[in-house]
Design a protein around this motif. Structure first.
Motif, PDB file in Angstrom:
ATOM      1  N   LEU A  18       0.805  -1.264   0.138  1.00 14.99           N
ATOM      2  CA  LEU A  18       0.159  -0.122   0.133  1.00 14.99           C
ATOM      3  C   LEU A  18       0.862   1.199   0.109  1.00 14.99           C
ATOM      4  O   LEU A  18       1.907   1.407   0.746  1.00 14.99           O
ATOM      5  N   LEU A  19       0.467   2.150  -0.853  1.00 19.61           N
ATOM      6  CA  LEU A  19       1.485   3.480  -1.060  1.00 19.61           C
ATOM      7  C   LEU A  19       0.569   4.583  -0.427  1.00 19.61           C
ATOM      8  O   LEU A  19      -0.337   4.823  -0.788  1.00 19.61           O
ATOM      9  N   ILE A  20       1.285   5.429   0.536  1.00 16.81           N
ATOM     10  CA  ILE A  20       0.428   6.634   1.056  1.00 16.81           C
ATOM     11  C   ILE A  20       1.413   7.823   0.151  1.00 16.81           C
ATOM     12  O   ILE A  20       2.659   7.762   0.077  1.00 16.81           O
ATOM     13  N   ASP A  21       0.553   8.473  -0.562  1.00 16.37           N
ATOM     14  CA  ASP A  21       1.039   9.451  -1.491  1.00 16.37           C
ATOM     15  C   ASP A  21       0.470  10.968  -1.165  1.00 16.37           C
ATOM     16  O   ASP A  21      -0.745  11.181  -1.526  1.00 16.37           O
ATOM     17  N   PHE A  22       1.371  11.817  -0.690  1.00 18.36           N
ATOM     18  CA  PHE A  22       0.947  13.244  -0.550  1.00 18.36           C
ATOM     19  C   PHE A  22       2.207  13.834  -1.114  1.00 18.36           C
ATOM     20  O   PHE A  22       3.029  14.297  -0.663  1.00 18.36           O
ATOM     21  N   THR A  23       1.937  14.081  -2.398  1.00 19.61           N
ATOM     22  CA  THR A  23       3.280  14.713  -3.270  1.00 19.61           C
ATOM     23  C   THR A  23       2.429  15.872  -4.404  1.00 19.61           C
ATOM     24  O   THR A  23       2.181  16.961  -3.856  1.00 19.61           O
ATOM     25  N   LYS A  24       2.602  15.638  -5.517  1.00 19.87           N
ATOM     26  CA  LYS A  24       2.017  16.611  -6.420  1.00 19.87           C
ATOM     27  C   LYS A  24       1.016  15.821  -7.428  1.00 19.87           C
ATOM     28  O   LYS A  24       1.250  14.673  -7.584  1.00 19.87           O
ATOM     29  N   ILE A  25       0.216  16.671  -8.139  1.00 22.81           N
ATOM     30  CA  ILE A  25      -0.631  15.984  -9.045  1.00 22.81           C
ATOM     31  C   ILE A  25      -0.100  15.016  -9.960  1.00 22.81           C
ATOM     32  O   ILE A  25      -0.599  13.918 -10.139  1.00 22.81           O
ATOM     33  N   GLY A  26       0.846  15.706 -10.819  1.00 23.84           N
ATOM     34  CA  GLY A  26       1.597  14.972 -11.917  1.00 23.84           C
ATOM     35  C   GLY A  26       2.156  13.458 -11.206  1.00 23.84           C
ATOM     36  O   GLY A  26       1.800  12.312 -11.786  1.00 23.84           O
ATOM     37  N   ALA A  27       2.920  13.509 -10.245  1.00 23.46           N
ATOM     38  CA  ALA A  27       3.340  12.540  -9.579  1.00 23.46           C
ATOM     39  C   ALA A  27       2.457  11.441  -9.184  1.00 23.46           C
ATOM     40  O   ALA A  27       2.463  10.211  -9.302  1.00 23.46           O
ATOM     41  N   SER A  28       1.294  11.966  -8.445  1.00 24.43           N
ATOM     42  CA  SER A  28       0.333  11.124  -7.944  1.00 24.43           C
ATOM     43  C   SER A  28      -0.233  10.281  -9.057  1.00 24.43           C
ATOM     44  O   SER A  28      -0.408   9.183  -8.812  1.00 24.43           O
ATOM     45  N   LEU A  29      -0.647  10.971  -9.999  1.00 27.35           N
ATOM     46  CA  LEU A  29      -1.285  10.332 -11.053  1.00 27.35           C
ATOM     47  C   LEU A  29      -0.335   9.283 -11.740  1.00 27.35           C
ATOM     48  O   LEU A  29      -0.958   8.220 -12.157  1.00 27.35           O
ATOM     49  N   THR A  30       0.833   9.523 -11.931  1.00 29.69           N
ATOM     50  CA  THR A  30       1.803   8.407 -12.369  1.00 29.69           C
ATOM     51  C   THR A  30       1.908   7.356 -11.434  1.00 29.69           C
ATOM     52  O   THR A  30       1.600   6.168 -11.817  1.00 29.69           O
ATOM     53  N   MET A  73      -3.792   2.459  -2.449  1.00 21.08           N
ATOM     54  CA  MET A  73      -3.372   3.750  -2.288  1.00 21.08           C
ATOM     55  C   MET A  73      -4.148   4.507  -1.218  1.00 21.08           C
ATOM     56  O   MET A  73      -5.311   4.666  -1.464  1.00 21.08           O
ATOM     57  N   VAL A  74      -3.470   5.426  -0.585  1.00 22.11           N
ATOM     58  CA  VAL A  74      -4.069   6.418   0.089  1.00 22.11           C
ATOM     59  C   VAL A  74      -3.629   7.744  -0.534  1.00 22.11           C
ATOM     60  O   VAL A  74      -2.278   7.807  -0.553  1.00 22.11           O
ATOM     61  N   ILE A  75      -4.292   8.522  -1.167  1.00 21.60           N
ATOM     62  CA  ILE A  75      -3.836   9.727  -1.832  1.00 21.60           C
ATOM     63  C   ILE A  75      -4.088  10.967  -1.021  1.00 21.60           C
ATOM     64  O   ILE A  75      -5.721  11.282  -0.868  1.00 21.60           O
ATOM     65  N   GLY A  76      -3.257  11.836  -0.411  1.00 22.41           N
ATOM     66  CA  GLY A  76      -3.749  12.899   0.037  1.00 22.41           C
ATOM     67  C   GLY A  76      -3.451  14.162  -0.611  1.00 22.41           C
ATOM     68  O   GLY A  76      -3.636  15.316  -0.159  1.00 22.41           O
ATOM     69  N   THR A  77      -2.746  14.083  -1.831  1.00 22.31           N
ATOM     70  CA  THR A  77      -2.434  15.041  -2.635  1.00 22.31           C
ATOM     71  C   THR A  77      -3.553  15.967  -2.966  1.00 22.31           C
ATOM     72  O   THR A  77      -4.870  15.149  -3.068  1.00 22.31           O
ATOM     73  N   VAL A 129      -8.201   5.214  -1.292  1.00 19.78           N
ATOM     74  CA  VAL A 129      -8.737   6.284  -0.509  1.00 19.78           C
ATOM     75  C   VAL A 129      -8.232   7.704  -1.067  1.00 19.78           C
ATOM     76  O   VAL A 129      -6.898   7.895  -0.997  1.00 19.78           O
ATOM     77  N   LEU A 130      -9.115   8.697  -1.422  1.00 16.44           N
ATOM     78  CA  LEU A 130      -8.684  10.036  -1.707  1.00 16.44           C
ATOM     79  C   LEU A 130      -9.402  10.749  -1.066  1.00 16.44           C
ATOM     80  O   LEU A 130     -10.527  11.054  -0.778  1.00 16.44           O
ATOM     81  N   ALA A 131      -8.477  11.704  -0.199  1.00 16.01           N
ATOM     82  CA  ALA A 131      -8.921  12.575   0.928  1.00 16.01           C
ATOM     83  C   ALA A 131      -8.077  13.909   0.759  1.00 16.01           C
ATOM     84  O   ALA A 131      -6.853  13.786   1.099  1.00 16.01           O
ATOM     85  N   ALA A 132      -8.694  14.883   0.544  1.00 11.73           N
ATOM     86  CA  ALA A 132      -7.932  16.233   0.730  1.00 11.73           C
ATOM     87  C   ALA A 132      -7.600  16.594   1.903  1.00 11.73           C
ATOM     88  O   ALA A 132      -6.850  17.835   2.178  1.00 11.73           O
ATOM     89  N   ASN A 133      -8.527  16.004   3.062  1.00  7.60           N
ATOM     90  CA  ASN A 133      -7.888  16.359   4.447  1.00  7.60           C
ATOM     91  C   ASN A 133      -8.286  15.086   5.135  1.00  7.60           C
ATOM     92  O   ASN A 133      -9.321  14.485   5.313  1.00  7.60           O
TER      93      ASN A 133
END
Ligand code: NAD
Length: 270
Positions: free
Chosen positions: A74-86, A98-102, A123-127
């Motif tokens: 499982l990857l936790i990703d709080f980076t930048k839009i382009g990096a997260s989509l890759t 994936m848990v995406i906080g970007t 999980v996609l969560a802006a907060n």
């Protein structure tokens, strides 16, 4: 055993995430482990010890430049839009959760994440703050009870460096309240007031923005009626609150089938 990777591991949130995942692995060593720390290719910090970057001391886990060199479920990703989509493409191809906080995805980018979530749990969560997500839920419930008599105002305070206003979190609070009342926030929001105008319309939701100092993020929803005021307040004092929420989301997500989820799902607030 859940093997967790953190990408953007040298970023502000990434360092907190390394700390939070490591702390959870110490508390529940038979359940989860921090097995990968990834950072931007070309960064001078590649090869550094992820624990030392996070201020934890040496963990023996080196920061890698690419997901393909990393071992994780499982990857936790709080980076930048382009990096997260890759990273979404990679995790979809390899069957990793994936848990995406970007933050800041537009509708087309959200559609890409939604499509990937047909194959993997996301999980996609802006907060990811647990307390703030409870406040999103409570704000709608409170509005349903109080709005008949109350004027609703949302007041937010952030540090002097924040350039967007009102905050995305304040807007989300407004959306939760508007949805619960059957209103359209685009039509009922009032952003700031100046000069002489009409008396306040009960149907509006007001926003007030304060900027100064090093405030991490304070939000208050004020329900003001004749004879009483009810206030719902959340104060974030450290980024660790977002990191701990992301780890909670990761643990929950590891038991879910493919699908797109948010923190309301994680916390059982649907
Ligand atoms: P930051 O700039 O400190 O960190 C982002 C890091 O990602 C940087 O270090 C950057 O070098 C790295 N990065 C860029 N491309 C990469 C790649 N291809 N591979 C690996 N790493 C890469 O920013 P931050 O304050 O840590 O915030 C990161 C994101 O998280 C932002 O979108 C921010 O809005 C969001 N955020 C979300 C929450 C939440 O609760 N969901 C809370 C805080 C911040």
């Amino acid at each position: 055993m859940l093997n967790i990777g953190v990408t953007g591991a040298a970023g502000r949130m990434g360092r907190c995430l390394v700390e939070a995942v490591y702390a959870a692995s110490q508390e529940q060593s038979n359940q989860l482990a921090l097995t990968a720390a990834i950072h931007r290719p070309g960064s001078t910090l590649l090869g550094s010890d992820a624990g030392e970057l996070a201020g934890l001391g040496r963990l023996g886990l080196h920061v890698e430049p690419s997901l393909s060199q990393a071992d994780f479920d499982l990857l936790i990703d709080f980076t930048k839009i382009g990096a997260s989509l890759t990273n979404v493409d990679y995790c979809q191809a390899k069957g990793k959760a994936m848990v995406i906080g970007t933050t800041g995805f537009d509708e087309r980018q959200r559609e890409q994440i939604r499509a990937a979530a047909k194959d993997i749990p996301i999980v996609l969560a802006a907060n990811t703050s647990v307390g703030m997500n409870l406040c999103f839920h409570l704000a709608g419930q409170m509005a349903r009870v109080l709005a008949e008599d109350a004027d609703i105002e949302i007041i937010e305070t952030h540090h002097r460096h924040k350039i967007d206003s009102p905050s995305g979190t304040a807007v989300r609070l407004g959306e939760e309240i508007a949805d619960s009342l059957g209103r359209d926030l685009n039509e009922c929001a009032v952003y700031g007031r100046q000069g002489i105008g009409e008396p306040r319309n009960r149907e509006t939701i007001g926003f007030a923005t304060i900027r100064g100092g090093d405030v991490v993020g304070d939000h208050t929803v004020l329900f003001a009626s004749e004879g009483e005021r009810v206030e719902l307040t959340h104060k974030a004092s450290s980024r660790m609150t977002f990191a701990r929420g992301a780890v909670r989301a990761a643990k929950w997500l590891s038991k879910q089938p493919a699908g797109l989820y948010d923190m309301q799902d994680v916390l059982g607030l649907r």
